[in-house]
Write a protein that holds these residues in place. Structure first.
Motif, short mmCIF file in Angstrom:
data_model
loop_
_atom_site.label_atom_id
_atom_site.label_comp_id
_atom_site.label_asym_id
_atom_site.label_seq_id
_atom_site.Cartn_x
_atom_site.Cartn_y
_atom_site.Cartn_z
N PRO A 1 7.49 14.47 16.32
CA PRO A 1 6.33 13.77 17.81
C PRO A 1 7.07 12.57 18.71
O PRO A 1 7.50 12.18 18.46
N LEU B 1 1.96 9.15 17.36
CA LEU B 1 3.65 8.67 16.84
C LEU B 1 3.24 7.99 15.93
O LEU B 1 3.65 8.27 14.58
N PHE C 1 2.17 9.51 12.64
CA PHE C 1 2.51 10.22 11.85
C PHE C 1 3.64 9.40 11.37
O PHE C 1 3.77 10.51 10.12
N VAL C 2 3.83 8.50 11.44
CA VAL C 2 5.38 7.78 10.75
C VAL C 2 4.14 7.12 9.50
O VAL C 2 4.43 5.77 8.91
N GLY C 3 3.03 6.62 9.52
CA GLY C 3 2.34 5.81 9.01
C GLY C 3 2.01 4.67 9.25
O GLY C 3 1.33 3.74 8.24
N ILE D 1 12.01 19.66 21.84
CA ILE D 1 12.98 19.17 20.92
C ILE D 1 12.39 20.53 20.07
O ILE D 1 13.97 20.67 19.23
N LEU E 1 16.24 11.88 14.52
CA LEU E 1 15.30 11.65 14.29
C LEU E 1 14.55 12.50 13.70
O LEU E 1 13.90 11.92 13.01
N LEU F 1 12.26 8.85 11.81
CA LEU F 1 10.64 9.43 11.08
C LEU F 1 10.79 8.86 10.17
O LEU F 1 9.62 8.42 9.30
N LEU G 1 10.59 5.91 8.44
CA LEU G 1 9.65 5.11 9.06
C LEU G 1 8.54 5.55 8.12
O LEU G 1 7.58 4.47 7.47
N ARG G 2 8.21 6.82 7.40
CA ARG G 2 7.15 6.88 7.37
C ARG G 2 7.59 6.39 4.82
O ARG G 2 6.18 6.55 5.10
N THR G 3 8.42 6.66 4.82
CA THR G 3 9.05 6.06 3.95
C THR G 3 8.37 5.21 3.67
O THR G 3 7.48 4.26 2.94
N SER H 1 6.78 3.27 5.04
CA SER H 1 4.86 3.08 5.50
C SER H 1 4.31 3.14 4.17
O SER H 1 3.18 2.71 3.37
N ARG H 2 4.88 4.24 3.26
CA ARG H 2 4.45 5.38 1.77
C ARG H 2 3.77 4.42 1.42
O ARG H 2 3.64 3.09 0.11
#
Lengths: 299, 299
Positions: free
Chosen positions: A4, A41, A44-46, B5, B77, B81, B84-86, B88-89
DNA sequence: GGCGATGGTTGCGTAAAATGCAATAATCGC
DNA sequence: GCGATTATTGCATTTTACGCAACCATCGCC
């Protein structure tokens, strides 16, 4: 799982401008679209990167962490792509070419002058080589393209003929040969010759012909460069066998140029570059200028 | 003018793998789609980045220039990202919270133990403050949230009540008050008091009440922290007015705790964080644990 | 020297995503 | 309270990406 990037870009703009509306303006999209990008976004990242109320917008702690990286990414991307784009539009960039030394000091300067006027930003580096070394420099990628004497075509390289340059005898006005309208190779017998040696490409061609004409003599004087050969001829220590394209020297130095015939022997000058490799725009531009410039040189 | 991208990512993969097919595999798309991405990118920048024949693929000079930057961008990138995702999880990350010193050494350890077991990777930093300084630390963003004594609500902050903690009189077994079932504020007259001073939040509450009860006396001993107050009480130099939640001390130190009534005076302990600011996942997790843990403390 | 294998490209129909407009919701300042 | 400002959502539309299949060019092999 698409990246994203638009969201990241939107995020950076919102973070910096502190407002969805202004960010949307900057990005030339509606504020609706911007909201959606941010939402994607975040989905996507949550997690939430921007804490927004109906009245104002601020970074969340995670957003604060992410901002510097995001900013760098977006900047790099935009600038990097932009640089490529402008270089393609304007032919910006540096060029490295390999060339015969003789061409470098005789024909190339004019072409380079035109190039410099057209692309004042660009730099050009000349690798002055002799003979097969030009080809080698191109083949090995040290130069984007080269100007060399055409030869057995190498499968990795492509040649593009520029001009056929006949060999002539260059001598001083007082030299015995100076009065002749032309000269056969056979008649060179007995004349003190100034020839190019070293790894010169001319050397190979000339010596082959001399042998064929039954003259096993190598030149009495063997030099490594055209300027030296001319200097010697001027001193009248002998007559030099040189490519005619070097002939400006006759004008400025008062030397005489006698065509060599039976046969007329040429060296073929060609542009050479690697097969299947796209040149940089800067190189393409220089290539074009060199080509038109050198193939219109009087013969 | 969208940022290609995907094209950049495709470009990096092709450049590194030397093949459209393999790159397509890595990206989990068909090779057709990959071709299209490269084409878009090249159309966008206006020049060829990859020189491809039907049999092989190589970087063009511009592509070679661009590759390092492209690689870095894509890596940043994807990794950024991903981080950030991990986070958040899993609720990964560091947390900084502000807390009353009394809570920090009495109730918090248990909560932190649970948190540490659940998120062994995460670090927690405690800012031990007294009184309004907790609130201030949160307000200024030095801490993600705080544990403080509830007070006049600040518009930028949100409070979340944890427990109401009555004040009691703490004294040694041999103290005259030790035998009472309860004690009124008025009856404190004549008793040597150990009170909290400094910027303590308790101080304000207690002194207000003492004044209201007609006792203009400040404590005979004024200390800065609960542990000191307890130590003094243990030496029987007076009786300490302390929040009941500190009562574990009575068990381990053999002190007596006498309820103070008429009125029962509470300090209200609350979680506090900034309004409209999303906490990091790590902070959210800690917040939840602290909340369940501290509100179930027996009163 | 034809021929199959390999690798990139193109035509086209379909699926997915992004976008904009209009309406909605929430808040600030007066 | 009310108008102004700011973000979000519903819906129709446009744009884009994708995959399949057919295609084209080249390499290596018999």
């Amino acid at each position: 799982m698409k990246i994203p990037i638009d969201g990241v870009q939107a995020f950076v703009h919102v973070a910096e401008l502190g407002s969805f509306n202004r960010a949307a303006e900057h990005l030339f999209i509606t504020q609706t679209a911007l909201t959606r990008r941010i939402q994607s976004l975040e989905a996507f990242v949550g997690l939430r990167l921007l804490d927004r109320t109906t009245r104002s917008t601020a970074l969340s702690p995670m957003g604060r962490d992410f901002l510097p990286l995001a900013r760098r990414i977006v900047d790099d991307l935009v600038h990097g792509l932009d640089r490529l784009r402008t270089s393609s539009r304007l032919g910006v960039g540096d060029v490295k070419i390999a060339t015969l030394q003789s061409v470098a000091f005789r024909q190339l300067p004019l072409a380079l002058r035109r190039y410099a006027r057209k692309y004042p930003e660009n730099r050009v580096q000349l690798l002055e080589r002799s003979g097969a070394l030009v080809t080698e420099a191109v083949h090995q990628g040290q130069a984007e393209f080269g100007i060399h004497i055409q030869q057995d075509p190498h499968p990795d390289l492509v040649e593009d003929m520029l001009m056929r340059d006949p060999f002539v005898l260059v001598c001083s006005r007082s030299h015995p040969a100076a009065k002749l309208r032309k000269m056969t190779w056979a008649n060179l017998e007995g004349i003190d010759l100034i020839t190019l040696g070293g790894s010169s490409g001319n050397r190979r061609i000339v010596e082959t012909q001399l042998t064929k004409a039954g003259l096993n003599l190598r030149g009495r004087f063997v030099v490594e460069s055209t300027p030296s050969a001319i200097a010697l001829a001027r001193e009248n220590v002998g007559a030099a066998i040189l490519p005619a394209a070097m002939n400006a020297t006759t004008v400025t130095t008062g030397l005489i140029e006698v065509p060599l015939v039976e046969p007329v022997l040429y060296r073929t000058i060609a542009l050479v570059c690697r097969r299947n490799e796209t040149l940089t725009p800067a190189a393409t531009a220089l290539y074009a200028i060199v080509k038109t410039q050198l193939s219109r040189v009087r013969r």
